[in-house]
Design an enzyme around this catalytic site. Structure first.
Site, PDB file in Angstrom:
ATOM      1  N   GLN A   1      -5.771  -7.230  10.178  1.00  0.00           N
ATOM      2  CA  GLN A   1      -4.818  -6.619   9.153  1.00  0.00           C
ATOM      3  C   GLN A   1      -3.940  -5.815   9.848  1.00  0.00           C
ATOM      4  OE1 GLN A   1      -3.512  -5.932   6.337  1.00  0.00           O
ATOM      5  NE2 GLN A   1      -4.532  -7.368   4.870  1.00  0.00           N
TER       6      GLN A   1
ATOM      7  N   GLY B   1      -9.222  -1.990  -1.448  1.00  0.00           N
ATOM      8  CA  GLY B   1      -8.795  -0.984  -0.744  1.00  0.00           C
ATOM      9  C   GLY B   1      -7.388  -0.237  -0.811  1.00  0.00           C
ATOM     10  N   MET B   2      -6.138  -1.002  -0.713  1.00  0.00           N
ATOM     11  CA  MET B   2      -4.923  -0.596  -0.851  1.00  0.00           C
ATOM     12  C   MET B   2      -4.676  -0.442  -2.417  1.00  0.00           C
ATOM     13  SD  MET B   2      -3.334  -0.091   2.071  1.00  0.00           S
ATOM     14  CE  MET B   2      -4.863   0.886   2.295  1.00  0.00           C
TER      15      MET B   2
ATOM     16  N   CYS C   1       1.664  12.084   4.962  1.00  0.00           N
ATOM     17  CA  CYS C   1       3.097  12.757   4.345  1.00  0.00           C
ATOM     18  C   CYS C   1       4.223  11.752   5.059  1.00  0.00           C
ATOM     19  CB  CYS C   1       3.231  13.981   5.063  1.00  0.00           C
ATOM     20  SG  CYS C   1       2.929  15.352   4.006  1.00  0.00           S
TER      21      CYS C   1
ATOM     22  N   ALA D   1      -6.121 -11.978 -12.710  1.00  0.00           N
ATOM     23  CA  ALA D   1      -4.581 -11.498 -12.778  1.00  0.00           C
ATOM     24  C   ALA D   1      -3.578 -12.394 -13.428  1.00  0.00           C
ATOM     25  CB  ALA D   1      -3.980 -10.987 -11.487  1.00  0.00           C
TER      26      ALA D   1
ATOM     27  N   GLN E   1      -1.330  -6.337  -6.577  1.00  0.00           N
ATOM     28  CA  GLN E   1      -1.822  -6.059  -5.161  1.00  0.00           C
ATOM     29  C   GLN E   1      -3.225  -6.829  -5.057  1.00  0.00           C
ATOM     30  OE1 GLN E   1      -1.630  -2.769  -2.376  1.00  0.00           O
ATOM     31  NE2 GLN E   1      -0.305  -1.832  -3.843  1.00  0.00           N
TER      32      GLN E   1
ATOM     33  N   ARG F   1     -15.446  -3.229  -7.330  1.00  0.00           N
ATOM     34  CA  ARG F   1     -14.202  -2.787  -7.196  1.00  0.00           C
ATOM     35  C   ARG F   1     -13.901  -1.534  -8.171  1.00  0.00           C
ATOM     36  NH1 ARG F   1     -11.809  -4.772  -2.181  1.00  0.00           N
ATOM     37  NH2 ARG F   1     -13.090  -6.383  -1.793  1.00  0.00           N
TER      38      ARG F   1
HETATM   39  P1  NAD Z   1      -8.506  -6.074  -0.838  1.00  0.00           P
HETATM   40  O1  NAD Z   1      -8.837  -7.324  -0.404  1.00  0.00           O
HETATM   41  O2  NAD Z   1      -9.355  -4.910  -0.577  1.00  0.00           O
HETATM   42  O3  NAD Z   1      -8.604  -5.986  -2.433  1.00  0.00           O
HETATM   43  C1  NAD Z   1      -7.865  -7.297  -3.067  1.00  0.00           C
HETATM   44  C2  NAD Z   1      -8.422  -7.065  -4.721  1.00  0.00           C
HETATM   45  O4  NAD Z   1      -7.913  -8.173  -5.593  1.00  0.00           O
HETATM   46  C3  NAD Z   1     -10.067  -7.381  -4.571  1.00  0.00           C
HETATM   47  O5  NAD Z   1     -10.572  -6.352  -5.135  1.00  0.00           O
HETATM   48  C4  NAD Z   1     -10.179  -8.698  -5.337  1.00  0.00           C
HETATM   49  O6  NAD Z   1     -11.505  -8.542  -6.248  1.00  0.00           O
HETATM   50  C5  NAD Z   1      -8.945  -8.672  -6.112  1.00  0.00           C
HETATM   51  N1  NAD Z   1      -8.411  -9.807  -6.623  1.00  0.00           N
HETATM   52  C6  NAD Z   1      -8.207 -10.985  -5.959  1.00  0.00           C
HETATM   53  N2  NAD Z   1      -7.716 -12.038  -6.751  1.00  0.00           N
HETATM   54  C7  NAD Z   1      -7.682 -11.552  -7.914  1.00  0.00           C
HETATM   55  C8  NAD Z   1      -7.248 -12.219  -9.087  1.00  0.00           C
HETATM   56  N3  NAD Z   1      -6.831 -13.520  -9.083  1.00  0.00           N
HETATM   57  N4  NAD Z   1      -7.258 -11.541 -10.182  1.00  0.00           N
HETATM   58  C9  NAD Z   1      -7.599 -10.108 -10.101  1.00  0.00           C
HETATM   59  N5  NAD Z   1      -8.205  -9.465  -9.215  1.00  0.00           N
HETATM   60  C10 NAD Z   1      -8.207 -10.264  -7.906  1.00  0.00           C
HETATM   61  O7  NAD Z   1      -6.975  -5.812  -0.354  1.00  0.00           O
HETATM   62  P2  NAD Z   1      -6.062  -4.391  -0.458  1.00  0.00           P
HETATM   63  O8  NAD Z   1      -6.490  -3.886   0.758  1.00  0.00           O
HETATM   64  O9  NAD Z   1      -6.283  -3.648  -1.636  1.00  0.00           O
HETATM   65  O10 NAD Z   1      -4.722  -5.204  -0.438  1.00  0.00           O
HETATM   66  C11 NAD Z   1      -4.293  -6.039  -1.533  1.00  0.00           C
HETATM   67  C12 NAD Z   1      -2.955  -6.612  -0.937  1.00  0.00           C
HETATM   68  O11 NAD Z   1      -1.717  -5.643  -0.737  1.00  0.00           O
HETATM   69  C13 NAD Z   1      -3.098  -7.539   0.453  1.00  0.00           C
HETATM   70  O12 NAD Z   1      -2.620  -8.759   0.173  1.00  0.00           O
HETATM   71  C14 NAD Z   1      -2.480  -6.528   1.413  1.00  0.00           C
HETATM   72  O13 NAD Z   1      -2.228  -7.228   2.366  1.00  0.00           O
HETATM   73  C15 NAD Z   1      -1.341  -6.013   0.522  1.00  0.00           C
HETATM   74  N6  NAD Z   1      -1.049  -4.665   1.048  1.00  0.00           N
HETATM   75  C16 NAD Z   1      -0.034  -4.017   0.661  1.00  0.00           C
HETATM   76  C17 NAD Z   1       0.471  -2.794   1.113  1.00  0.00           C
HETATM   77  C18 NAD Z   1       1.560  -2.058   0.537  1.00  0.00           C
HETATM   78  O14 NAD Z   1       2.001  -1.229   1.312  1.00  0.00           O
HETATM   79  N7  NAD Z   1       2.046  -2.500  -0.466  1.00  0.00           N
HETATM   80  C19 NAD Z   1      -0.328  -2.324   2.209  1.00  0.00           C
HETATM   81  C20 NAD Z   1      -1.397  -2.918   2.748  1.00  0.00           C
HETATM   82  C21 NAD Z   1      -1.724  -3.925   2.024  1.00  0.00           C
END
Ligand code: NAD
Length: 575
Positions: free
Chosen positions: A140, A186-187, A421, A253, A273, A211
């Site tokens: 990741q 997580g994010m 920050c 979603a 996300q 979650r």
């Molecule tokens: P994660 O895998 O910890 O969490 C993803 C969540 O989505 C899980 O809780 C899962 O149950 C849920 N989920 C999956 N499919 C679903 C659906 N169809 N309907 C509803 N819920 C669903 O991932 P994360 O760390 O939260 O990251 C989420 C995404 O954002 C990843 O693709 C990650 O790479 C991306 N990301 C974005 C940023 C940013 O700055 N925007 C930073 C890091 C990661």
């Protein structure tokens, strides 16, 4: 011995990990020096049950982002770090310690490369083949570079993105506005709190009730409502009253967004996300609960993939429909548009923008990005002292001060106390960048004993000069240089030359294998002159890469920053 011979399986975590269950704290060292100790504490912090999403499987966040390849590898890394000398460098290849060389005191103590594949083979198919043979790991972004700090790590980025959206679309606030999204991992779990910090209302759909529970327990989301119409009603009521409010809804979603279209309930903002970057292990197909989906994944991964991508297409269609009916739509860095485009040849999946070109790039042009630091003491007072340092050093930066106040009030620490920050280049009269000024101040506070133990400074991989990611950080670059990965590689080489204590280069990350190359670095501020020397250099070169990368692409703000802050851009300077 291959990984498969030694792999204990996801349900049998290492006893060494059990003995830590998070980073060791305090001032007593287990390793030869603080730089090695910092690496060990960061690795264990990433795998703290309070921080990681599934630590017993070595999964930190973002689908399957891991901190080590398998439990045996974790144990070897721990042993190596405990013995690593002051003039040695440990090499970590996709979560496995593969070498240790004599280098020198100013060199990094750990160099990491995760998930990288040669261009022609750079896809999930090859990755999964190699992963099954135990040869590679999904790093990741901050999972494999040991810089993850939990949901708090992304919170300011999400907050800043939404604040910029509010400035562009709604007179600077989300008050009275409804933001709908999905994914409370997580994010993604940062989204409801980032919305309420901006004064708005958030409805977040999430399939996995664990979650949801976690985000509610840690204060990132206010409540859970199981009935869709009740959730909509509460959100509308809160928006009408101008209240900041967040609600989680256990629902897929795609089903959620379609239901909004059917009811003609059009939110002000729609994003997402879920871990759509990984259709097999990150995203849930519609029609299955978590347990049913896990069974399907185990028994028939091909069918899972197919149904998952079909759900993603419906999900994207619904976002496009909501956008057509007036919602502001943006992709939040999970590559859902890229997935749908590739699987179904749907060019129009990109008819809504990514968050970087829409809201973040102007900050990247100035070398501004998610700088973060952790207190190795484990003492929250150390972070509170660093908060004071931000106030002392940047009294004129209202946005930053507001952020520090909000973070102190509303963000619970997870694992080692830490803070984020967004700081940039912007040199002062002594030629010190914002990041360098801050780091040197902290180093002095450690030296003076005002901070109990060293502070380790790091950042997200999503930063100004550290990523090539055509569907995210480098989407729609002015000069078309989106897919050129020379920049992050130069960034890692430069930060190694500048003497960062840990440097890493990864493929994949938030958008999936083959879609991005990105880097990270850490500097341990232990109060010594050597730490000051490193901090001065690294926190100039690192944000400086953001300035030159964007100046090279022709962004005026970056060209201005280079002029104002004396950053050499050879070709332009000599024209
Ligand atoms: P994660 O895998 O910890 O969490 C993803 C969540 O989505 C899980 O809780 C899962 O149950 C849920 N989920 C999956 N499919 C679903 C659906 N169809 N309907 C509803 N819920 C669903 O991932 P994360 O760390 O939260 O990251 C989420 C995404 O954002 C990843 O693709 C990650 O790479 C991306 N990301 C974005 C940023 C940013 O700055 N925007 C930073 C890091 C990661």
């Amino acid at each position: 011995m291959s990984q498969q011979d030694t792999h204990r399986g996801p349900t049998e975590p290492s006893e060494v990990w059990e003995s830590y269950r998070g980073a060791k704290t305090g001032t007593e060292l287990e390793c030869v020096g603080w730089r090695q100790e910092a690496a060990l504490r960061l690795l264990n912090n990433n795998l703290d049950p309070e921080v990681a999403e599934k630590p017993e499987e070595l999964v930190v966040y973002g689908g399957t982002g891991r901190a080590a390849r398998c439990w045996d590898d974790y144990e070897v890394i721990v042993e190596e770090l405990r013995e690593l000398g002051e003039t040695e460098t440990l090499l970590v290849q996709s979560g496995r310690a593969v070498g240790r060389f004599e280098t020198h005191e100013r060199a990094p103590r750990v160099l990491i490369a995760n998930s990288n594949l040669v261009g022609k083979w750079d896809n999930w198919e090859h990755f999964h083949e190699l992963e099954a043979k135990g040869l590679i790991m999904y790093g990741q972004m901050t999972a494999g570079s040991w810089a993850y700090i939990g949901t708090q790590g992304i919170l300011q980025g999400t907050y800043e993105t939404l604040a910029e959206l509010a400035r562009q679309e709604f007179d600077g606030t989300l008050e009275g506005k409804i933001v709908v999204t999905a994914g409370l991992g997580g994010m993604g779990g940062a989204q409801p709190l980032a919305v309420t910090m901006n004064g708005g209302v958030c409805i977040a759909a999430e399939v996995d009730e664990k979650r949801i529970q976690r985000r509610i327990e840690t204060g990132y989301c206010q409540e859970r409502v199981d009935d869709l119409d009740a959730a909509i009603e509460r959100a509308q009521e809160a928006a009408a009253n101008g209240d900041a409010y967040s609600v989680a809804l256990q629902m897929n979603a795609a089903d959620f967004h379609e239901a909004l279209c059917e009811r003609n309930v059009i939110p002000d903002v729609v994003t997402d996300q879920t871990s759509a970057h990984d259709e097999l292990e990150g995203y849930y197909p519609s029609g299955y609960n978590v347990f049913e989906a896990e069974e399907l994944r185990e028994e028939n991964p091909e069918k899972y993939r197919e149904e998952s991508l079909q759900t993603m297409e419906r999900h994207v269609d619904a976002i496009l429909e909501l956008q057509d009916r007036g919602a502001v739509a943006f992709e939040y860095g999970n590559n859902i548009r890229g997935q749908v485009k590739e699987a179904f040849d749907r060019e129009d999946a990109f008819d809504f923008p990514g968050f970087v070109p829409a809201y973040i790039r102007p900050m990247f042009c100035r070398g501004k990005g998610p700088f973060r630091w952790l207190a190795l003491s484990g003492n929250p007072d150390d972070i509170h002292r660093t908060d004071e340092a931000v106030r002392e050093l940047f009294p004129e930066k209202d946005g930053l001060l507001r952020w520090i106040d909000l973070a102190q009030e509303q963000v619970e620490f997870q694992g080692l106390p830490s803070r984020v920050c967004w700081l940039g280049y912007e040199t002062d009269e002594d030629g010190l960048t914002e990041r360098a000024r801050f780091a040197l101040r902290i180093n002095d506070l450690v030296a003076d004993g005002e901070i109990e133990a060293p502070i380790v400074v790091t950042r997200d991989h999503l930063d100004a000069g550290s990523v090539a990611s055509p569907n995210r950080e480098t989407e729609a670059m002015k000069d078309g240089s989106d897919a050129i990965a020379d920049w992050p590689i130069l960034n890692a080489l430069l930060n190694t030359a500048a003497g960062a204590d840990i440097v890493s280069v990864h493929d994949g990350g938030g958008v999936g294998i083959g879609n991005a190359v990105h880097t990270n670095n850490h500097v341990v501020l232990d109060g010594t002159e050597l730490a000051a020397e490193k901090a001065r250099r690294v926190f100039t070169t690192d944000p400086g890469m953001g300035v030159i990368r964007h100046a090279d692409a022709g962004y005026e703000a970056a060209i201005d920053e280079a002029k104002e802050s004396d950053v050499p851009v050879p070709v332009r300077d000599r024209q």
